[in-house]
Scaffold this motif. Structure first.
Motif, short mmCIF file in Angstrom:
data_model
loop_
_atom_site.label_atom_id
_atom_site.label_comp_id
_atom_site.label_asym_id
_atom_site.label_seq_id
_atom_site.Cartn_x
_atom_site.Cartn_y
_atom_site.Cartn_z
N GLY A 117 0.78 -1.22 0.00
CA GLY A 117 0.00 0.00 0.00
C GLY A 117 0.82 1.28 0.00
N ALA A 118 0.14 2.36 0.27
CA ALA A 118 0.77 3.68 0.38
C ALA A 118 0.13 4.41 1.54
CB ALA A 118 0.58 4.47 -0.92
N SER A 119 0.84 5.35 2.06
CA SER A 119 0.32 6.13 3.19
C SER A 119 0.21 7.59 2.79
CB SER A 119 1.25 6.00 4.40
OG SER A 119 1.34 4.66 4.82
N ALA A 120 -0.93 8.18 3.10
CA ALA A 120 -1.09 9.61 2.85
C ALA A 120 -0.14 10.39 3.75
CB ALA A 120 -2.54 10.03 3.13
N LYS A 121 0.39 11.47 3.22
CA LYS A 121 1.21 12.36 4.04
C LYS A 121 0.28 13.27 4.82
CE LYS A 121 5.15 12.37 0.87
NZ LYS A 121 5.99 13.19 -0.04
N TRP A 122 0.52 13.36 6.12
CA TRP A 122 -0.33 14.16 6.98
C TRP A 122 0.43 15.35 7.53
CZ3 TRP A 122 -5.37 13.02 6.85
CH2 TRP A 122 -5.75 11.72 6.46
N LEU A 123 -0.28 16.23 8.19
CA LEU A 123 0.32 17.43 8.75
C LEU A 123 0.89 17.18 10.15
CD1 LEU A 123 -2.53 19.89 7.73
CD2 LEU A 123 -0.34 19.55 6.57
N HIS A 124 0.54 16.03 10.72
CA HIS A 124 1.01 15.63 12.05
C HIS A 124 0.51 16.57 13.15
CE1 HIS A 124 3.37 12.57 10.14
NE2 HIS A 124 4.03 13.46 9.42
N LEU A 125 -0.73 17.00 12.98
CA LEU A 125 -1.40 17.75 14.04
C LEU A 125 -2.21 16.78 14.89
CD1 LEU A 125 -2.87 20.67 11.89
CD2 LEU A 125 -0.80 20.75 13.29
N VAL A 155 -5.82 21.29 1.82
CA VAL A 155 -4.47 21.74 2.17
C VAL A 155 -3.50 21.21 1.12
CG1 VAL A 155 -2.64 21.72 3.90
CG2 VAL A 155 -5.05 21.71 4.62
N GLY A 156 -2.77 22.12 0.47
CA GLY A 156 -1.79 21.71 -0.52
C GLY A 156 -1.79 22.65 -1.71
N GLY A 157 -0.76 22.51 -2.57
CA GLY A 157 -0.66 23.41 -3.72
C GLY A 157 -0.19 22.73 -4.98
N GLY A 158 -0.14 21.39 -4.96
CA GLY A 158 0.30 20.66 -6.14
C GLY A 158 -0.87 20.17 -6.98
N ASP A 159 -0.56 19.31 -7.95
CA ASP A 159 -1.61 18.77 -8.82
C ASP A 159 -2.67 18.02 -8.04
OD1 ASP A 159 -0.57 19.80 -11.12
OD2 ASP A 159 0.28 17.94 -11.87
N THR A 160 -2.24 17.24 -7.03
CA THR A 160 -3.19 16.48 -6.24
C THR A 160 -4.18 17.41 -5.55
OG1 THR A 160 -1.62 14.69 -5.85
CG2 THR A 160 -3.46 14.85 -4.33
N VAL A 239 -12.05 18.63 6.03
CA VAL A 239 -10.66 19.00 5.74
C VAL A 239 -10.04 17.89 4.91
CG1 VAL A 239 -8.39 19.46 6.72
CG2 VAL A 239 -10.43 20.34 7.87
N PHE A 240 -9.52 18.26 3.75
CA PHE A 240 -8.87 17.29 2.86
C PHE A 240 -7.39 17.64 2.76
CE2 PHE A 240 -13.28 16.95 1.93
CZ PHE A 240 -13.48 15.62 1.60
N VAL A 241 -6.55 16.75 3.28
CA VAL A 241 -5.11 16.96 3.26
C VAL A 241 -4.58 16.36 1.96
CG1 VAL A 241 -2.93 16.54 4.44
CG2 VAL A 241 -5.03 16.87 5.77
N ALA A 242 -4.05 17.21 1.09
CA ALA A 242 -3.63 16.77 -0.25
C ALA A 242 -2.19 17.16 -0.51
CB ALA A 242 -4.56 17.38 -1.29
N ILE A 243 -1.31 16.66 0.33
CA ILE A 243 0.12 16.99 0.19
C ILE A 243 0.92 15.78 -0.29
CG2 ILE A 243 0.07 18.89 1.85
CD1 ILE A 243 1.10 17.01 3.99
N GLY A 244 0.20 14.79 -0.81
CA GLY A 244 0.88 13.65 -1.43
C GLY A 244 0.76 12.35 -0.66
N HIS A 245 1.20 11.29 -1.30
CA HIS A 245 1.23 9.96 -0.71
C HIS A 245 2.64 9.38 -0.80
CE1 HIS A 245 -3.10 10.32 -1.21
NE2 HIS A 245 -3.26 9.25 -0.45
N LYS A 246 2.95 8.49 0.12
CA LYS A 246 4.24 7.79 0.07
C LYS A 246 3.97 6.29 0.01
CE LYS A 246 8.56 6.97 2.56
NZ LYS A 246 8.54 5.52 2.29
N PRO A 247 4.38 5.64 -1.08
CA PRO A 247 4.19 4.19 -1.15
C PRO A 247 5.06 3.49 -0.11
CG PRO A 247 5.51 4.96 -3.00
CD PRO A 247 5.03 6.19 -2.28
N ASN A 248 4.51 2.45 0.51
CA ASN A 248 5.24 1.72 1.55
C ASN A 248 6.09 0.62 0.91
OD1 ASN A 248 3.77 3.26 3.48
ND2 ASN A 248 2.06 1.84 3.29
N THR A 249 7.11 1.06 0.17
CA THR A 249 7.87 0.10 -0.63
C THR A 249 9.36 0.07 -0.29
OG1 THR A 249 8.10 1.82 -2.33
CG2 THR A 249 6.28 0.25 -2.59
N ASP A 250 9.72 0.59 0.88
CA ASP A 250 11.14 0.61 1.26
C ASP A 250 11.74 -0.79 1.25
OD1 ASP A 250 10.92 3.29 1.55
OD2 ASP A 250 10.98 3.33 3.73
#
Length: 325
Positions: A117-125, A155-160, A239-250
Motif C-alpha cells: 500500500g501507500a500512506s497519505a502524508k499528513w500534517l502531524h497535528l 491543504v496543498g498546492g500541487g496537482d493532487t 478537511v482534505f489533506v492533499a500533500i501527497g502519498h508515500k508508497p510503503n515500498t522501502d
C-alpha cells in the motif's frame, strides 16, 4: 496456530488491504495455500475510513473496518493463512526467497506478492489525527459526496490538491485551498481550472494549525506565515489533506524498478516486476487511482500472474529433472 518457521510456501503476500486480501482469495481458490503477513496496519488505509459507499456489493454502504473483516473472512474461508506480522527483510539473492518476519521468524517463498500500500502524508497535528475519518480525509473521491452543500478546506498546492479541490466543487458549496506559499506548484492546466472555478478560494502563505471539533470537524484555524495572524473558519465541516502519498515500498528499494516517488513499476498491464517471482499490486504500484476497488482488481491480477508463474516454474523444473534422468 501452526509453526511456519523454516517452511517454504508457494505464495507469500505482504500486506492485507483490499489488494492483498483479494490476492489471497484468488490464490487460495487456486490451491496455492497463500500465507499473508498483515503488516503494521492490518486491513490497510480502510481501517481508518468510516463509511465506504463506492465499493460494489454494498448498496447501503459499509464501515471500512467491517469491509476489511469481510475480505479477510472470505480469503481465510478458502484456505488463506492470514497472520499478524511485519516483514522486516527479504533476501532476494536466491530462490526461494527468504522472508524475515518481526526480525526473527524466517520463511521461504517461491513467489511474493507485494501489496504494502501507500500512506497519505499528513500534517502531524494532534487534532488532525483525532478527527481522521470524522471530517478529515486524504481522499476526495472517497469522501467528497459526504460534504454536499458544505464548506471544506483543501491543504496543498500541487496537482493532487488542485484535482481534489476541483472534484470537491461537485458537492461542496465552497472550497478553500490553504497553501503555505504565494503560488501553486500544480501544472498550469490544473491551476487554470482551479482559478476559473467560482467555488474555489485561496488562502496564500498560510498553514492549517488546528482542526476544530470534538466528534466531527466544525471549524479550522489558519495561520498566515507572514503576519502571524490566525483566522478561524467556523463553518468548515471537512478537511482534505492533499500533500501527497508515500508508497510503503522501502522493503523493495534497490531490488525492483520504481518511479521517482517509490511506486513499484510493473510490466505492461500485468503485475509482474522486473524480478522473477515478485508481483506488485494495489497502492504500492498505483499512483493514479488509489481506490479500494482498483486495488482489489490488481490483487486479483497478481494472484493470477503468480499462479501462471508458478505453473511455468514447475514445468521448467520438471523438464530440467527429466534431462538428468
Amino acid at each position: 496456530m501452526e509453526d511456519i518457521a523454516g517452511k517454504t510456501f508457494d505464495v507469500v503476500i505482504v500486506g492485507s488491504g483490499p489488494a492483498g486480501l483479494t490476492a489471497a482469495l484468488y490464490a487460495a481458490r487456486a490451491d496455492l495455500s497463500p500465507l499473508v503477513f498483515e503488516g503494521p496496519e492490518p486491513g490497510g488505509q480502510l481501517m481508518t475510513t468510516t463509511d465506504v459507499e463506492n465499493f460494489p456489493g454494498y448498496p447501503e454502504g459499509v464501515m471500512g473496518p467491517k469491509m476489511m473483516q469481510d475480505f479477510r473472512e472470505q480469503a481465510t474461508r478458502f484456505g488463506a493463512d492470514c497472520r499478524y506480522g511485519f516483514v522486516s527483510d527479504i533476501d532476494f539473492s536466491k530462490r526461494p526467497y527468504k522472508i524475515t518476519v518481526d526480525e526473527k521468524t524466517e520463511v521461504y517463498a517461491n513467489a511474493i506478492i507485494a501489496s504494502t500500500g501507500a500512506s497519505a502524508k499528513w500534517l502531524h497535528l494532534e487534532s488532525e489525527q483525532k478527527l481522521r475519518g470524522k471530517g478529515v480525509s486524504a481522499c476526495a473521491t472517497c469522501d467528497g459526496a459526504f460534504f454536499r452543500d458544505q464548506h471544506v478546506v483543501v491543504v496543498g498546492g500541487g496537482d493532487t490538491a488542485m484535482e481534489e479541490a476541483t472534484f470537491l466543487t461537485k458537492f461542496a458549496s465552497k472550497v478553500t485551498v490553504v497553501h503555505r506559499r504565494d503560488e501553486l506548484r500544480a501544472s498550469k492546466a490544473m491551476q487554470t481550472r482551479a482559478f476559473n472555478n467560482d467555488k474555489i478560494e485561496f488562502m496564500w502563505d498560510s498553514e492549517l494549525i488546528e482542526v476544530l471539533g470534538d466528534q466531527v470537524v466544525d471549524g479550522v484555524k489558519i495561520k498566515n506565515s507572514n503576519t502571524g495572524e490566525i483566522t478561524e473558519l467556523e463553518d468548515v465541516t471537512g478537511v482534505f489533506v492533499a500533500i501527497g502519498h508515500k508508497p510503503n515500498t522501502d522493503l523493495f528499494k534497490g531490488v525492483v524498478e520504481m518511479d521517482d516517488v517509490g511506486y513499484i513499476k510493473t510490466k505492461g498491464q500485468s503485475t509482474e516486476t522486473d524480478l522473477p517471482g515478485l508481483f506488485a499490486c494495489g497502492d504500492a504500484m498505483d499512483a493514479v487511482y488509489r481506490q479500494a476497488v482498483t486495488a482489489a482488481g490488481t490483487g486479483c491480477k497478481a494472484a493470477l500472474d503468480a499462479e501462471r508463474y508458478l505453473g511455468e516454474l514447475e514445468s521448467e523444473e520438471a523438464i530440467a529433472e527429466s534431462h538428468w534422468k
